[in-house]
Design an enzyme around this catalytic site. Sequence first.
Site, PDB file in Angstrom:
ATOM      1  N   ASP A 157       0.819  -1.130  -0.005  1.00  0.00           N
ATOM      2  CA  ASP A 157      -0.106   0.105  -0.020  1.00  0.00           C
ATOM      3  C   ASP A 157       0.791   1.213  -0.067  1.00  0.00           C
ATOM      4  O   ASP A 157       2.099   1.203  -0.557  1.00  0.00           O
ATOM      5  CB  ASP A 157      -0.846  -0.012   1.232  1.00  0.00           C
ATOM      6  N   HIS A 212      -3.626   5.293   3.784  1.00  0.00           N
ATOM      7  CA  HIS A 212      -4.421   4.215   3.493  1.00  0.00           C
ATOM      8  C   HIS A 212      -4.004   3.224   4.016  1.00  0.00           C
ATOM      9  O   HIS A 212      -4.844   2.042   4.437  1.00  0.00           O
ATOM     10  CB  HIS A 212      -4.559   4.379   1.701  1.00  0.00           C
ATOM     11  N   ASN A 252     -14.325   0.329  -6.356  1.00  0.00           N
ATOM     12  CA  ASN A 252     -15.469   1.044  -5.835  1.00  0.00           C
ATOM     13  C   ASN A 252     -16.307   1.626  -6.813  1.00  0.00           C
ATOM     14  O   ASN A 252     -17.137   2.526  -6.580  1.00  0.00           O
ATOM     15  CB  ASN A 252     -15.030   2.124  -4.858  1.00  0.00           C
ATOM     16  N   SER A 282     -11.645  -1.753  -0.300  1.00  0.00           N
ATOM     17  CA  SER A 282     -10.180  -1.586   0.600  1.00  0.00           C
ATOM     18  C   SER A 282     -10.345  -2.174   1.930  1.00  0.00           C
ATOM     19  O   SER A 282      -9.679  -3.192   2.456  1.00  0.00           O
ATOM     20  CB  SER A 282      -9.578  -0.233   0.762  1.00  0.00           C
TER      21      SER A 282
END
Length: 387
Positions: free
Chosen positions: A53, A87, A178, A243
């Site tokens: 990430d 994130h 998404n 996520s």
Amino acid sequence: MVLACLSALSPGLLAPTAFAVDMRSREWHLDAMQAERIWQVSTGEGVTVAVIDSGVDSSVPELRGQLLPGKDFTGQGRGVNHDDEGHGTSMAVIIAGRRSGDGPWGLAPGSKILPVKSIDGNWAVNMAKSIRYAADQGAKVINISQGGSVGEGNKAVLQPAVEYANKKGSLVFASTGNDADRGNSPTYPASLPGVVGIGAVDKSLKVADFSAHGPQVALAAPGVGIPTRCTTELRRCIEDGTSDATAIASASAALIWSAHPDWTNNQVLRVMMETAGKPEDGKVPSEYLGYGIVRPRKVLLDKEGAPGPADVNPLIAAHSTAEPSEAPQSGTTAGTARGTDGAPQKPSNRVEDGEFSTWPVIAGIAAAAGVIVISGLVIARRRRASR
């Protein structure tokens, strides 16, 4: 819920206020999954989860003692424990956050996080290097809460890395995206063979309307209203997104693997598929839920699920069969119910035993879109809110 702000993951855009109440009380997914009962059997101890990430901030209270030395593939020189976006830190907390004051708890607090920073530059090349590195470091679970559209050249770079990780014994989980309400484009690496693509469901036991659907969805997990840490200021927030669902699926695998350390990646995945909560009507795989909602409780507490062959990937094997009805089952043939027009129909809303048993495959509560694009990579993050 009162929406305080929307984030596009750009630094400085989000400034949520601190929560005045205990975050554990807001973690509905832990209650629904019966986490505190599960922790009497397994906390994920002995399992390393790689978080590929934006980096993981080592100063977060819930992650102290939880991080292993990782690697930064971005070439920026700031190190893997520098997280501009917040994130990767959020995902690590959802997976392995430990009790610290009134902060959020992770689903697998006994597991360890291997932070791998990959978001920057040539993301497909960095991603492939990150996957191989995580596998070489012994990460049983590789969490990729990000994805993007790639050309054939990038697929050719990513696919061998995924196959390498699978052969090394790792399970690779990735968010499916998404944008179901904005085109529903397939994302990578979730759409690659050998990757377990994860969709999101909400607290009302509905598939989130933003959760991408299609054959890339292998499993689903809670991904709406998930408390965690966010931003470089380490404030607390509520998040929506595949996520977050991917992090919960990764943590579920860690819990199961910790209790059954002799199982292979194929066997852990097989029992996750077999014991997943499925809709009351229809067949699996469902284009919305895949083989269902992850339920580690069924494996750890109810002792369900047969590990089966150690060297056969159940997801790839299922995809090679001609009929969806031949997919792994757990005593039911339920999946997505469809009407004569081909549109998804609402099955029963009943849930047995107060946990993930039967699930309606319909659109969930709408959420405002929020993503950041970095060199073609889309970080699968949606809404953040403070209360």
